[in-house]
Design a protein around this motif. Structure first.
Motif, PDB file in Angstrom:
ATOM      1  N   VAL A 171       0.833  -1.204   0.000  1.00  0.00           N
ATOM      2  CA  VAL A 171       0.000   0.000   0.000  1.00  0.00           C
ATOM      3  C   VAL A 171       0.872   1.260   0.000  1.00  0.00           C
ATOM      4  CG1 VAL A 171      -1.737   1.293   1.292  1.00  0.00           C
ATOM      5  CG2 VAL A 171      -1.860  -1.210   1.157  1.00  0.00           C
ATOM      6  N   LEU A 172       1.909   1.262   0.822  1.00  0.00           N
ATOM      7  CA  LEU A 172       2.769   2.440   0.934  1.00  0.00           C
ATOM      8  C   LEU A 172       3.613   2.659  -0.310  1.00  0.00           C
ATOM      9  CD1 LEU A 172       4.010   2.138   4.650  1.00  0.00           C
ATOM     10  CD2 LEU A 172       2.081   3.456   3.730  1.00  0.00           C
ATOM     11  N   SER A 173       3.775   1.625  -1.126  1.00  0.00           N
ATOM     12  CA  SER A 173       4.599   1.781  -2.326  1.00  0.00           C
ATOM     13  C   SER A 173       4.017   2.834  -3.273  1.00  0.00           C
ATOM     14  CB  SER A 173       4.735   0.442  -3.055  1.00  0.00           C
ATOM     15  OG  SER A 173       3.474  -0.011  -3.520  1.00  0.00           O
ATOM     16  N   ARG A 174       2.698   3.054  -3.200  1.00  0.00           N
ATOM     17  CA  ARG A 174       2.053   4.068  -4.043  1.00  0.00           C
ATOM     18  C   ARG A 174       2.482   5.476  -3.662  1.00  0.00           C
ATOM     19  NH1 ARG A 174      -4.085   3.115  -3.176  1.00  0.00           N
ATOM     20  NH2 ARG A 174      -4.092   5.141  -4.272  1.00  0.00           N
ATOM     21  N   PHE A 175       2.973   5.628  -2.435  1.00  0.00           N
ATOM     22  CA  PHE A 175       3.338   6.953  -1.934  1.00  0.00           C
ATOM     23  C   PHE A 175       4.847   7.051  -1.688  1.00  0.00           C
ATOM     24  CE2 PHE A 175      -0.866   5.702  -0.531  1.00  0.00           C
ATOM     25  CZ  PHE A 175      -1.650   6.718  -1.048  1.00  0.00           C
ATOM     26  N   THR A 176       5.597   6.139  -2.253  1.00  0.00           N
ATOM     27  CA  THR A 176       7.040   6.108  -2.030  1.00  0.00           C
ATOM     28  C   THR A 176       7.770   6.763  -3.186  1.00  0.00           C
ATOM     29  OG1 THR A 176       6.851   4.052  -0.775  1.00  0.00           O
ATOM     30  CG2 THR A 176       9.022   4.595  -1.648  1.00  0.00           C
ATOM     31  N   CYS A 177       8.700   7.594  -2.842  1.00  0.00           N
ATOM     32  CA  CYS A 177       9.542   8.242  -3.839  1.00  0.00           C
ATOM     33  C   CYS A 177      10.827   7.442  -3.985  1.00  0.00           C
ATOM     34  CB  CYS A 177       9.864   9.690  -3.418  1.00  0.00           C
ATOM     35  SG  CYS A 177      10.875  10.599  -4.623  1.00  0.00           S
TER      36      CYS A 177
END
Length: 503
Positions: free
Chosen positions: A384-390
């Protein structure tokens, strides 16, 4: 990004696991409150009483248990001594009387010959039937004993499999956390080492005693089968010689069966000892259910104290529960922040809560069925957090415009901790079984309820059948001796009962 103190959640959990599994202390052998104790003469200590408990590692336990069959050994010795005395008397009497003995043989009535003959036939038939009962009881005892052996040692194998599964998971967790938390990795390594040592101890114990127990079972089975089978052959030969009236061969059969009767009595004592050992084992298994550290079975399957283990499991559940609760709180804040900034609903974020497989106060028990259908496991959080990872291959401007504000380093750390925590949740049922020894309790409970009663009955039938055979053989051998003495110097036709009339 987690707070600094959150990074030590797994350190605390692993400390709990390590202390709960390895904090059990061996109970001194022969604990007067917790252990069944015996009061048996010990031949290895000049027949002083053995007052310890069930311990298959202790030679004094074996000696005192074997001595319970002394009635069989003693009667066998007395019977052999009587045979030596009787044989010596017959040899001396023949030497002094010489060939004139045949002329002094008393004349017996025909009815006496018939009575003795039918008594010999009756007890020969009883001996043959009892031999069949011994063989059947011996086979039943072997099957019951092998089944018990497989169950007990199989439980040890199950413990090893569980330990290896937990160890493999901890090694994987160690690889995940190595770049971020050396302290937890060190604790994981220490715990894995202790688990491996525990596994080797169980394996070595199993290898050492499995061979000894299997050998003892086979020796008991073969000894019973061999002695009664040879005895059955001599019984058949004696009946044949009885009809053909071959005196020298009949006397030889009497001598051999006298010796076999001695062995039957020794076997009676051994089988009683075997029955005693089976009863002791079943009692020890029943005692193990109440207190796992009360006897030598704790060396095969070491278990921690139930009070300490319940507290340790509750502490692990409490720690994981609070950690997931805090993460869910942060996710809610994170979701609200995104919704306010981008006017998006919850569905665009793609997750509502992380599944918490532990119930709340007071027990914090493992209950994965309580997770809601729209929750996700903690191991899925990085997805899920990969969508918001730079990620490093994207420039900062593009990341900000696309809402990717989590640094890759922070994401990788969250991924490592989430995966490790998920691994811990996955192996928690195995940890629970290992710490509480629940699979051992279930196995031994099954043995006590379903195997012990048939085992005791089988070993008791074997002892009683050999005892009956020994008593019948004593009477039969004495009847044979009386028959041989009665027929001494007489002439018989084949298959006749009454001797030929003298001319």
């Amino acid at each position: 990004m987690p707070k600094t103190n959150d990074r030590f959640v797994l350190s605390y959990i692993l400390l709990l696991v390590s202390t709960s599994i390895f904090s059990h202390k061996p109970v001194a052998f022969g604990s007067p409150v917790q252990e069944q104790r015996f009061h048996r003469p010990d031949p290895l200590r000049h027949f002083k009483f053995y007052k310890g408990g069930y311990d298959i590692r202790n030679k004094h336990y074996w000696a005192s248990a074997a001595f319970t069959g002394v009635h069989g050994y003693a009667i066998g010795g007395v019977w052999m001594l009587c045979g030596l005395v009787f044989g010596s008397y017959m040899v001396l009497a023949k030497s002094f009387n010489g060939s004139s003995s045949s002329s002094t043989v008393a004349q017996n009535s025909n009815s006496l010959y018939i009575i003795v003959f039918f008594l010999v036939l009756l007890f020969s038939f009883l001996a043959i039937v009892t031999t069949g009962l011994v063989i059947a009881a011996n086979q039943s005892s072997l099957q019951r004993t092998k089944k018990l052996e497989e169950t007990v040692l199989g439980a040890g194998g199950e413990a090893r499999k569980t330990i290896l599964k937990v160890t493999d998971a901890m090694n994987e967790m160690q690889k995940l956390l190595l770049p971020y938390d050396p302290r937890t990795c060190s604790l994981l390594n220490s715990t894995s080492y202790q688990l491996g040592r525990e596994s080797r101890l169980i394996r070595n114990f199993g290898k050492k005693y499995e061979h000894s127990i299997s050998k003892a079972i086979q020796i008991s089975y073969i000894a019973n089968l061999a002695i009664v089978s040879v005895n059955l052959g001599f019984l058949a030969a004696a009946v044949v010689l009885l009809f053909f009236h071959w005196q020298p061969g009949f006397v030889i059969i009497i001598l051999l069966c006298w010796f076999l009767t001695t062995l039957c009595w020794v076997l009676t004592g051994f089988d009683f000892f075997f029955h005693t050992f089976a009863s002791d084992t079943c009692s020890a298994l029943a005692n193990y259910e109440q207190n796992p550290q009360s006897n030598s079975l704790s060396s095969v399957l070491p278990c921690s104290n139930s009070t300490n283990s319940d507290k340790a499991l509750a502490d692990i559940g409490y720690t994981v529960h609070n950690s997931i609760k805090e993460l869910n709180s942060k996710i809610t804040q994170f979701s609200d922040l995104i919704r306010l900034e981008e006017e998006q609903d919850d569905s665009s974020f793609g997750v509502k809560k992380i599944c918490d497989p532990f119930s709340g106060v007071p027990n914090f028990s493992y209950a994965p069925e309580n997770c809601s259908k729209d929750s996700i496991p903690i191991g899925a959080l990085p997805g899920v957090l990969s969508r918001f990872t730079c990620y490093e291959d994207n420039n900062k401007t593009n990341c900000e415009s696309n809402g990717r504000f989590i640094p890759q380093a922070s994401y990788l750390m969250v991924w490592a901790y989430s995966s490790a925590l998920q691994d811990l949740i996955n192996i928690f049922p195995d940890l629970q079984n290992l710490i509480q020894c629940s699979f051992v309790e279930e196995t031994f409970s099954n043995v006590v309820l379903h195997q012990c009663k048939p085992l005791r009955a089988a070993t008791r039938r074997l002892w009683l059948s050999v005892l009956c055979l020994s008593i019948i053989m004593v009477v039969l051998v004495l009847l044979w001796a009386a028959k041989a003495y009665q027929d001494r110097g007489r002439s018989f036709s084949s298959c006749s009962i009454i001797p030929n009339p003298t001319v």
